[in-house]
Design a protein around this motif. Sequence first.
Motif, PDB file in Angstrom:
ATOM      1  N   ALA A   1      11.954  -5.785  -5.460  1.00 11.60           N
ATOM      2  CA  ALA A   1      12.156  -5.760  -6.911  1.00 11.60           C
ATOM      3  C   ALA A   1      10.823  -5.744  -7.652  1.00 11.60           C
ATOM      4  CB  ALA A   1      12.995  -6.961  -7.340  1.00 11.60           C
ATOM      5  N   ARG A   2       9.880  -6.514  -7.189  1.00 14.84           N
ATOM      6  CA  ARG A   2       8.562  -6.558  -7.852  1.00 14.84           C
ATOM      7  C   ARG A   2       7.846  -5.218  -7.743  1.00 14.84           C
ATOM      8  NH1 ARG A   2       4.116 -11.304  -6.831  1.00 14.84           N
ATOM      9  NH2 ARG A   2       2.414 -10.393  -8.034  1.00 14.84           N
ATOM     10  N   LEU A   3       7.924  -4.592  -6.579  1.00 16.07           N
ATOM     11  CA  LEU A   3       7.246  -3.304  -6.387  1.00 16.07           C
ATOM     12  C   LEU A   3       7.923  -2.185  -7.168  1.00 16.07           C
ATOM     13  CD1 LEU A   3       6.405  -3.704  -2.630  1.00 16.07           C
ATOM     14  CD2 LEU A   3       4.735  -3.437  -4.490  1.00 16.07           C
ATOM     15  N   GLU A   4       9.240  -2.116  -7.084  1.00 12.39           N
ATOM     16  CA  GLU A   4       9.961  -1.074  -7.831  1.00 12.39           C
ATOM     17  C   GLU A   4       9.756  -1.284  -9.336  1.00 12.39           C
ATOM     18  OE1 GLU A   4      11.491   1.628  -6.720  1.00 12.39           O
ATOM     19  OE2 GLU A   4      11.776   1.172  -4.590  1.00 12.39           O
ATOM     20  N   GLY A   5       9.829  -2.525  -9.784  1.00 14.24           N
ATOM     21  CA  GLY A   5       9.619  -2.827 -11.196  1.00 14.24           C
ATOM     22  C   GLY A   5       8.207  -2.502 -11.646  1.00 14.24           C
ATOM     23  N   ALA A   6       7.231  -2.804 -10.800  1.00 16.30           N
ATOM     24  CA  ALA A   6       5.837  -2.503 -11.139  1.00 16.30           C
ATOM     25  C   ALA A   6       5.626  -0.996 -11.265  1.00 16.30           C
ATOM     26  CB  ALA A   6       4.899  -3.099 -10.088  1.00 16.30           C
TER      27      ALA A   6
ATOM     28  N   PHE B   1       0.066  -1.379 -12.370  1.00 12.84           N
ATOM     29  CA  PHE B   1       0.681  -1.561 -11.053  1.00 12.84           C
ATOM     30  C   PHE B   1      -0.238  -2.412 -10.179  1.00 12.84           C
ATOM     31  CE2 PHE B   1       1.317  -0.551  -6.607  1.00 12.84           C
ATOM     32  CZ  PHE B   1       2.689  -0.667  -6.472  1.00 12.84           C
ATOM     33  N   GLN B   2      -1.520  -2.078 -10.196  1.00  7.28           N
ATOM     34  CA  GLN B   2      -2.499  -2.815  -9.389  1.00  7.28           C
ATOM     35  C   GLN B   2      -2.521  -4.297  -9.766  1.00  7.28           C
ATOM     36  OE1 GLN B   2      -3.142  -0.809  -6.829  1.00  7.28           O
ATOM     37  NE2 GLN B   2      -5.363  -0.880  -7.013  1.00  7.28           N
ATOM     38  N   SER B   3      -2.562  -4.573 -11.060  1.00 10.17           N
ATOM     39  CA  SER B   3      -2.669  -5.974 -11.481  1.00 10.17           C
ATOM     40  C   SER B   3      -1.391  -6.758 -11.185  1.00 10.17           C
ATOM     41  CB  SER B   3      -3.050  -6.067 -12.959  1.00 10.17           C
ATOM     42  OG  SER B   3      -2.034  -5.548 -13.776  1.00 10.17           O
ATOM     43  N   VAL B   4      -0.244  -6.116 -11.268  1.00 10.58           N
ATOM     44  CA  VAL B   4       1.029  -6.793 -11.009  1.00 10.58           C
ATOM     45  C   VAL B   4       1.241  -7.051  -9.515  1.00 10.58           C
ATOM     46  CG1 VAL B   4       3.548  -6.494 -11.133  1.00 10.58           C
ATOM     47  CG2 VAL B   4       2.133  -5.957 -13.119  1.00 10.58           C
ATOM     48  N   THR B   5       0.665  -6.192  -8.665  1.00 11.66           N
ATOM     49  CA  THR B   5       0.947  -6.295  -7.225  1.00 11.66           C
ATOM     50  C   THR B   5      -0.239  -6.741  -6.373  1.00 11.66           C
ATOM     51  OG1 THR B   5       0.388  -3.962  -6.834  1.00 11.66           O
ATOM     52  CG2 THR B   5       2.693  -4.475  -7.403  1.00 11.66           C
ATOM     53  N   ALA B   6      -1.410  -6.892  -6.965  1.00  7.37           N
ATOM     54  CA  ALA B   6      -2.615  -7.185  -6.177  1.00  7.37           C
ATOM     55  C   ALA B   6      -2.469  -8.432  -5.309  1.00  7.37           C
ATOM     56  CB  ALA B   6      -3.823  -7.315  -7.099  1.00  7.37           C
ATOM     57  N   ASP B   7      -1.866  -9.482  -5.846  1.00  3.23           N
ATOM     58  CA  ASP B   7      -1.753 -10.729  -5.094  1.00  3.23           C
ATOM     59  C   ASP B   7      -0.403 -10.879  -4.396  1.00  3.23           C
ATOM     60  OD1 ASP B   7      -0.175 -11.070  -7.342  1.00  3.23           O
ATOM     61  OD2 ASP B   7      -0.750 -13.165  -7.627  1.00  3.23           O
ATOM     62  N   LEU B   8       0.428  -9.856  -4.452  1.00  3.57           N
ATOM     63  CA  LEU B   8       1.787  -9.968  -3.921  1.00  3.57           C
ATOM     64  C   LEU B   8       1.831 -10.405  -2.458  1.00  3.57           C
ATOM     65  CD1 LEU B   8       4.761  -7.649  -4.661  1.00  3.57           C
ATOM     66  CD2 LEU B   8       4.374  -8.491  -2.383  1.00  3.57           C
ATOM     67  N   PRO B   9       1.106  -9.774  -1.537  1.00  5.36           N
ATOM     68  CA  PRO B   9       1.242 -10.196  -0.131  1.00  5.36           C
ATOM     69  C   PRO B   9       0.917 -11.667   0.120  1.00  5.36           C
ATOM     70  CG  PRO B   9       0.171  -8.053  -0.262  1.00  5.36           C
ATOM     71  CD  PRO B   9       0.239  -8.603  -1.669  1.00  5.36           C
ATOM     72  N   ALA B  10      -0.237 -12.105  -0.361  1.00  3.91           N
ATOM     73  CA  ALA B  10      -0.640 -13.477  -0.131  1.00  3.91           C
ATOM     74  C   ALA B  10       0.260 -14.458  -0.881  1.00  3.91           C
ATOM     75  CB  ALA B  10      -2.098 -13.683  -0.556  1.00  3.91           C
ATOM     76  N   GLN B  11       0.615 -14.121  -2.106  1.00  7.04           N
ATOM     77  CA  GLN B  11       1.466 -14.994  -2.911  1.00  7.04           C
ATOM     78  C   GLN B  11       2.858 -15.135  -2.281  1.00  7.04           C
ATOM     79  OE1 GLN B  11       2.682 -13.542  -6.767  1.00  7.04           O
ATOM     80  NE2 GLN B  11       2.426 -15.595  -7.650  1.00  7.04           N
ATOM     81  N   ALA B  12       3.417 -14.038  -1.803  1.00  5.25           N
ATOM     82  CA  ALA B  12       4.756 -14.072  -1.201  1.00  5.25           C
ATOM     83  C   ALA B  12       4.797 -14.943   0.039  1.00  5.25           C
ATOM     84  CB  ALA B  12       5.202 -12.649  -0.863  1.00  5.25           C
TER      85      ALA B  12
ATOM     86  N   ALA C   1       0.826  -1.217   0.000  1.00 10.97           N
ATOM     87  CA  ALA C   1       0.000   0.000   0.000  1.00 10.97           C
ATOM     88  C   ALA C   1       0.859   1.265   0.000  1.00 10.97           C
ATOM     89  CB  ALA C   1      -0.947  -0.003   1.209  1.00 10.97           C
ATOM     90  N   ALA C   2       2.021   1.225   0.649  1.00 12.38           N
ATOM     91  CA  ALA C   2       2.908   2.393   0.671  1.00 12.38           C
ATOM     92  C   ALA C   2       3.402   2.715  -0.737  1.00 12.38           C
ATOM     93  CB  ALA C   2       4.084   2.149   1.612  1.00 12.38           C
ATOM     94  N   TYR C   3       3.746   1.713  -1.495  1.00 14.18           N
ATOM     95  CA  TYR C   3       4.169   1.922  -2.891  1.00 14.18           C
ATOM     96  C   TYR C   3       2.985   2.398  -3.740  1.00 14.18           C
ATOM     97  CZ  TYR C   3       8.899   0.000  -2.593  1.00 14.18           C
ATOM     98  OH  TYR C   3      10.235  -0.199  -2.311  1.00 14.18           O
ATOM     99  N   ARG C   4       1.843   1.745  -3.564  1.00 16.43           N
ATOM    100  CA  ARG C   4       0.644   2.104  -4.329  1.00 16.43           C
ATOM    101  C   ARG C   4       0.269   3.561  -4.071  1.00 16.43           C
ATOM    102  NH1 ARG C   4      -2.733  -1.126  -2.045  1.00 16.43           N
ATOM    103  NH2 ARG C   4      -2.133  -2.878  -3.347  1.00 16.43           N
ATOM    104  N   GLN C   5       0.307   3.964  -2.814  1.00 16.70           N
ATOM    105  CA  GLN C   5      -0.055   5.332  -2.452  1.00 16.70           C
ATOM    106  C   GLN C   5       0.873   6.333  -3.117  1.00 16.70           C
ATOM    107  OE1 GLN C   5       1.513   7.579   0.081  1.00 16.70           O
ATOM    108  NE2 GLN C   5      -0.170   9.007   0.058  1.00 16.70           N
ATOM    109  N   ALA C   6       2.154   6.030  -3.145  1.00 18.44           N
ATOM    110  CA  ALA C   6       3.123   6.934  -3.774  1.00 18.44           C
ATOM    111  C   ALA C   6       2.857   7.064  -5.265  1.00 18.44           C
ATOM    112  CB  ALA C   6       4.549   6.428  -3.539  1.00 18.44           C
TER     113      ALA C   6
END
Length: 187
Positions: free
Chosen positions: A155-160, A173-184, A90-95
Amino acid sequence: MPKTEKPLSETASRILDVAERMARQGGYYAFSFRDIAAEIGIKSASIHYHFPTKEALGEALVTRYTDRFLGALGRLDEATPLESLEQYVAAYRQALIEQDLMCLCGMFGAEIARLPDPVARRTREFFERNLVWLETVFRAAGATNPEARAGETIARLEGAMILARSMNDMDLFQSVTADLPAQALRE
């Protein structure tokens, strides 16, 4: 990491705010004291009073950004690993989406070979501190190889961010990172 001994003056804070926005839009070399002074409506000498050199300003920028970024994530002992990772994304998304800005240290990291040493050192510290924060989250979740997971997450967040900005598509950005927390945490 050194902290500011005294609170910043209103002028120094405004200088940092403008410089940060400019740097997050174009990098370290995308602004000058003259640019900042013109936007604020002060003389360049006033900026030199607060930050004698651009190097000192850059170092102060990264230090403030790092402290604010990590401070906004909250205490790890007050959230589950999933909640912590959701807050991190969310911090990356907000920025990117709400502020329409890139990560300051991502911008500086891309040009780190050309940065003055103190600014480069502070930029590395941003990533080191973020890696430690994320490693702590992954360890708490019982993840295998928390160091790699932490690096992959950043890397995924900066790349997104770069991809979404390059394609002028914030939904990307949303589609690339939406599942990141649960997937990680699953892997």
